[in-house]
Write a protein that holds these residues in place. Structure first.
Motif, PDB file in Angstrom:
ATOM      1  N   GLU A   1     -11.428  10.085   6.962  1.00 17.55           N
ATOM      2  CA  GLU A   1     -10.527  10.131   8.118  1.00 17.55           C
ATOM      3  C   GLU A   1      -9.072  10.363   7.659  1.00 17.55           C
ATOM      4  N   VAL A   2      -8.387  11.338   8.304  1.00 18.17           N
ATOM      5  CA  VAL A   2      -7.014  11.631   7.866  1.00 18.17           C
ATOM      6  C   VAL A   2      -5.974  10.754   8.568  1.00 18.17           C
ATOM      7  N   ASP A   3      -6.325  10.289   9.774  1.00 16.01           N
ATOM      8  CA  ASP A   3      -5.391   9.420  10.498  1.00 16.01           C
ATOM      9  C   ASP A   3      -5.389   8.029   9.850  1.00 16.01           C
ATOM     10  N   ASP A   4      -4.199   7.569   9.459  1.00 12.60           N
ATOM     11  CA  ASP A   4      -4.132   6.315   8.697  1.00 12.60           C
ATOM     12  C   ASP A   4      -4.627   5.106   9.494  1.00 12.60           C
ATOM     13  N   ILE A   5      -4.256   5.035  10.769  1.00 11.75           N
ATOM     14  CA  ILE A   5      -4.668   3.848  11.545  1.00 11.75           C
ATOM     15  C   ILE A   5      -6.192   3.809  11.651  1.00 11.75           C
ATOM     16  N   LYS A   6      -6.782   4.963  11.971  1.00 12.09           N
ATOM     17  CA  LYS A   6      -8.254   5.006  12.090  1.00 12.09           C
ATOM     18  C   LYS A   6      -8.912   4.689  10.757  1.00 12.09           C
ATOM     19  N   ALA A   7      -8.334   5.219   9.676  1.00 14.46           N
ATOM     20  CA  ALA A   7      -8.924   4.980   8.349  1.00 14.46           C
ATOM     21  C   ALA A   7      -8.812   3.498   7.979  1.00 14.46           C
TER      22      ALA A   7
ATOM     23  N   HIS B   1     -11.440 -11.717  -5.226  1.00 17.98           N
ATOM     24  CA  HIS B   1     -10.432 -11.911  -6.280  1.00 17.98           C
ATOM     25  C   HIS B   1      -9.673 -10.617  -6.522  1.00 17.98           C
ATOM     26  N   THR B   2     -10.340  -9.506  -6.274  1.00 17.54           N
ATOM     27  CA  THR B   2      -9.690  -8.210  -6.437  1.00 17.54           C
ATOM     28  C   THR B   2      -8.816  -7.897  -5.215  1.00 17.54           C
ATOM     29  N   MET B   3      -9.369  -8.099  -4.029  1.00 13.17           N
ATOM     30  CA  MET B   3      -8.617  -7.730  -2.811  1.00 13.17           C
ATOM     31  C   MET B   3      -7.424  -8.647  -2.573  1.00 13.17           C
ATOM     32  N   GLU B   4      -7.525  -9.897  -3.010  1.00 12.79           N
ATOM     33  CA  GLU B   4      -6.390 -10.825  -2.839  1.00 12.79           C
ATOM     34  C   GLU B   4      -5.215 -10.420  -3.731  1.00 12.79           C
ATOM     35  N   ARG B   5      -5.503  -9.539  -4.707  1.00  7.53           N
ATOM     36  CA  ARG B   5      -4.430  -9.027  -5.560  1.00  7.53           C
ATOM     37  C   ARG B   5      -4.037  -7.602  -5.166  1.00  7.53           C
ATOM     38  N   TYR B   6      -4.821  -6.992  -4.294  1.00  7.37           N
ATOM     39  CA  TYR B   6      -4.636  -5.576  -3.930  1.00  7.37           C
ATOM     40  C   TYR B   6      -3.740  -5.435  -2.705  1.00  7.37           C
ATOM     41  N   PHE B   7      -3.944  -6.343  -1.749  1.00  5.29           N
ATOM     42  CA  PHE B   7      -3.127  -6.306  -0.533  1.00  5.29           C
ATOM     43  C   PHE B   7      -1.942  -7.236  -0.726  1.00  5.29           C
TER      44      PHE B   7
ATOM     45  N   ALA C   1     -11.894   1.022   7.345  1.00  8.54           N
ATOM     46  CA  ALA C   1     -12.060   0.331   6.055  1.00  8.54           C
ATOM     47  C   ALA C   1     -12.423  -1.144   6.270  1.00  8.54           C
ATOM     48  N   ILE C   2     -11.772  -1.751   7.249  1.00  2.00           N
ATOM     49  CA  ILE C   2     -12.074  -3.170   7.541  1.00  2.00           C
ATOM     50  C   ILE C   2     -13.524  -3.283   8.026  1.00  2.00           C
ATOM     51  N   GLU C   3     -13.898  -2.335   8.891  1.00  2.00           N
ATOM     52  CA  GLU C   3     -15.270  -2.351   9.421  1.00  2.00           C
ATOM     53  C   GLU C   3     -16.313  -2.156   8.314  1.00  2.00           C
ATOM     54  N   GLU C   4     -16.032  -1.213   7.423  1.00  2.00           N
ATOM     55  CA  GLU C   4     -16.981  -0.946   6.314  1.00  2.00           C
ATOM     56  C   GLU C   4     -17.157  -2.190   5.442  1.00  2.00           C
TER      57      GLU C   4
ATOM     58  N   TYR D   1      -5.595  -9.174  11.411  1.00  2.00           N
ATOM     59  CA  TYR D   1      -4.356  -9.873  11.781  1.00  2.00           C
ATOM     60  C   TYR D   1      -3.150  -9.296  11.038  1.00  2.00           C
ATOM     61  N   VAL D   2      -3.387  -8.797   9.808  1.00  2.00           N
ATOM     62  CA  VAL D   2      -2.230  -8.417   8.972  1.00  2.00           C
ATOM     63  C   VAL D   2      -2.101  -6.912   8.703  1.00  2.00           C
ATOM     64  N   TYR D   3      -3.104  -6.090   9.037  1.00  2.00           N
ATOM     65  CA  TYR D   3      -3.125  -4.733   8.479  1.00  2.00           C
ATOM     66  C   TYR D   3      -1.932  -3.876   8.888  1.00  2.00           C
ATOM     67  N   GLN D   4      -1.338  -4.216  10.045  1.00  2.00           N
ATOM     68  CA  GLN D   4      -0.227  -3.376  10.515  1.00  2.00           C
ATOM     69  C   GLN D   4       1.028  -3.490   9.643  1.00  2.00           C
ATOM     70  N   ILE D   5       1.053  -4.507   8.798  1.00  2.00           N
ATOM     71  CA  ILE D   5       2.168  -4.651   7.848  1.00  2.00           C
ATOM     72  C   ILE D   5       2.230  -3.429   6.930  1.00  2.00           C
ATOM     73  N   ASP D   6       1.058  -2.902   6.562  1.00  2.00           N
ATOM     74  CA  ASP D   6       1.027  -1.753   5.652  1.00  2.00           C
ATOM     75  C   ASP D   6      -0.262  -0.964   5.904  1.00  2.00           C
ATOM     76  N   ILE D   7      -0.211  -0.179   6.988  1.00  2.00           N
ATOM     77  CA  ILE D   7      -1.404   0.583   7.394  1.00  2.00           C
ATOM     78  C   ILE D   7      -1.830   1.568   6.294  1.00  2.00           C
ATOM     79  N   PRO D   8      -0.875   2.298   5.666  1.00  2.00           N
ATOM     80  CA  PRO D   8      -1.300   3.249   4.622  1.00  2.00           C
ATOM     81  C   PRO D   8      -2.065   2.568   3.480  1.00  2.00           C
ATOM     82  N   ARG D   9      -1.720   1.307   3.201  1.00  2.00           N
ATOM     83  CA  ARG D   9      -2.411   0.590   2.121  1.00  2.00           C
ATOM     84  C   ARG D   9      -3.891   0.372   2.482  1.00  2.00           C
ATOM     85  N   PHE D  10      -4.126  -0.062   3.691  1.00  2.00           N
ATOM     86  CA  PHE D  10      -5.513  -0.270   4.125  1.00  2.00           C
ATOM     87  C   PHE D  10      -6.256   1.075   4.192  1.00  2.00           C
TER      88      PHE D  10
END
Ligand code: NZQ
Ligand code: ZN
Length: 389
Positions: free
Chosen positions: A318-324, A200-206, A328-331, A297-306
């Protein structure tokens, strides 16, 4: 920040023995006859239903009962409840249970306020929701957040379609929240609830709108709190403090505080409802099963957000946004696995589904590819199918 309206009419009574306030709270709403709505028997076995009945009667309030609400609550039972409420002259509907009981109580409250109208007509949108009986809640599980929300989700067992109706009129007038009541929860329901609160939180965060600092901080705080205390309660289900935190997170996650100033997404809920409606899977499990696939499927829309989510919620350095972002998805998935929640459909009791079933669910969710779902990335039927796959 987008303009917004926020309406939170629910009086919360939180803590040990909160349920003993049922009589005085019902009296504040001038109730003379209360319809108590409960589930498959946990509240009978624990003695909770008896305690609630006793305090209502002590205030001179008459009591009617409707038991037998199932998880993924059915439209047919709610219709039975509507008849019962009208015939008995109930003037307040009180749920004693979780989201399924609360949503059934809300449905009854809507249709009993307009005798002669079929409940399904409110769900199809044919008849607008213009009034409702007051709804009260004794909450027994932190999960759906229905105790403060404006929605009620029912499954029509004839069509296998699970769908919600929404109105500020069904936001409960009061909710009693005693974390001790969660001691008897099956572990699976506890962890399904933890996932639902996160979702309920993440559906409002992304979502496509950035720049809501306070809303972000609240959402990240809810996530960190429910994750930390979720692990504690998973290890020790009698941990009152951990259960208290989880229970309060459940309400905050879904009363809109975690999404003010931006649109919602809720595509994962739509994906999950199809599985729940068709295969009667627990709501939280349907969400953990689809989230990782949705995110990749969607993270590339806003990598800095993820990436930001990973740093603030999971402490990723991690400082690299794509890796971070990917970390985050993996965690998130690792956490779901740690509390024994599925991270793909094949891990659910339903098992691996054939392609044509996945396509059927994608078709149903998008009403035959006529509507797009979500806001972070608008999803069409083919997108839904790919995520399921
Ligand atoms: O039926 P009983 O015997 O009471 O057992 C229930 C049920 O089997 C059991 N349980 C609950 N509290 C217990 C307990 N068992 C022992 N001790 C306790 N203290 O847990 C099982 C699940 O109950 P349910 O009410 O279905 O759980 P939850 O709160 O997760 O509700 C799920 C429903 O809410 C909907 C979901 O789709 C699902 O149908 N949602 C409602 C929302 C809303 N109205 O705002 C939003 C959500 O996103 C969600 O869609
Ligand atoms: Zn949910």
């Amino acid at each position: 920040m987008h303009s917004f309206e926020q309406y939170m009419p629910t009086k919360i009574v939180f803590g040990k023995e909160a349920e003993l306030k049922a009589g005085t709270l019902a009296k504040e709403w001038q109730a003379k006859k209360v319809l108590l709505v409960y589930g498959g028997g946990s509240v009978v076995r624990s003695g909770l239903l008896g305690r609630v009945e006793a305090v209502l009667k002590a205030e001179g309030i008459e009591v009617e009962e409707l038991g037998g609400v199932k998880p993924n609550p059915r439209m047919s039972l709610a219709k039975e409840g509507v008849k019962k409420a009208i015939n008995s002259g109930a003037d307040l509907v009180m749920a004693v249970g979780g989201g399924s009981c609360i949503d059934t109580a809300k449905a009854i409250a809507i249709a009993a306020a307009k005798p002669g109208t079929d409940l399904e007509e409110f769900w199809s949108g044919k008849v607008p929701i213009e009034k409702a009986l007051p709804v009260g809640v004794v909450l027994t599980i932190a999960a759906a957040g229905s105790e403060m929300s404006d929605s009620a989700v029912l499954t029509n067992e004839e069509t296998g379609k699970k769908a919600g109706a929404h109105s500020d009129l069904v936001r409960p007038k009061f909710a009693m929240m005693n974390p001790e009541l969660m001691y008897t929860l099956p572990k699976y329901q506890l962890t399904c609830g933890i996932v639902d609160i996160m979702m309920h939180t993440m559906e409002r965060y992304f979502t496509p709108v950035d720049g809501n600092e306070l809303t972000d901080e609240i959402a990240e705080g809810v996530l960190r709190t429910v994750i930390r205390n979720g692990l504690k309660a998973y290890e020790d289900q009698q941990n009152y403090d951990a259960l208290s935190e989880i229970m309060w997170c459940g309400s905050i996650s879904h009363n809109n505080m975690t999404g003010l100033g931006r649109p919602k997404d809720f595509a994962c809920h739509k994906l999950g409802h199809e599985i729940g409606g068709m295969f009667d899977e627990a709501h939280g499990a349907t969400l953990s099963a689809v989230w990782g696939s949705w995110a990749r499927y969607v993270y590339q829309i806003d990598i800095p957000r993820f990436a930001h989510f990973g740093r603030k919620v999971w402490g990723i350095e991690e400082v690299d946004d794509i890796k971070a972002a990917l970390a985050a998805i993996e965690e998130t998935e690792k956490f779901f696995e740690r509390i024994e929640m599925p991270v793909c459909i094949g891990q659910m009791k339903t098992g691996v589904l054939e392609d044509d079933v996945l396509m059927q669910m994608a078709d149903s969710a998008t009403k035959g590819d006529t509507v797009e779902l979500g806001s972070f990335k608008k999803l069409k039927k083919q997108d839904m199918y790919e995520i399921y796959k």
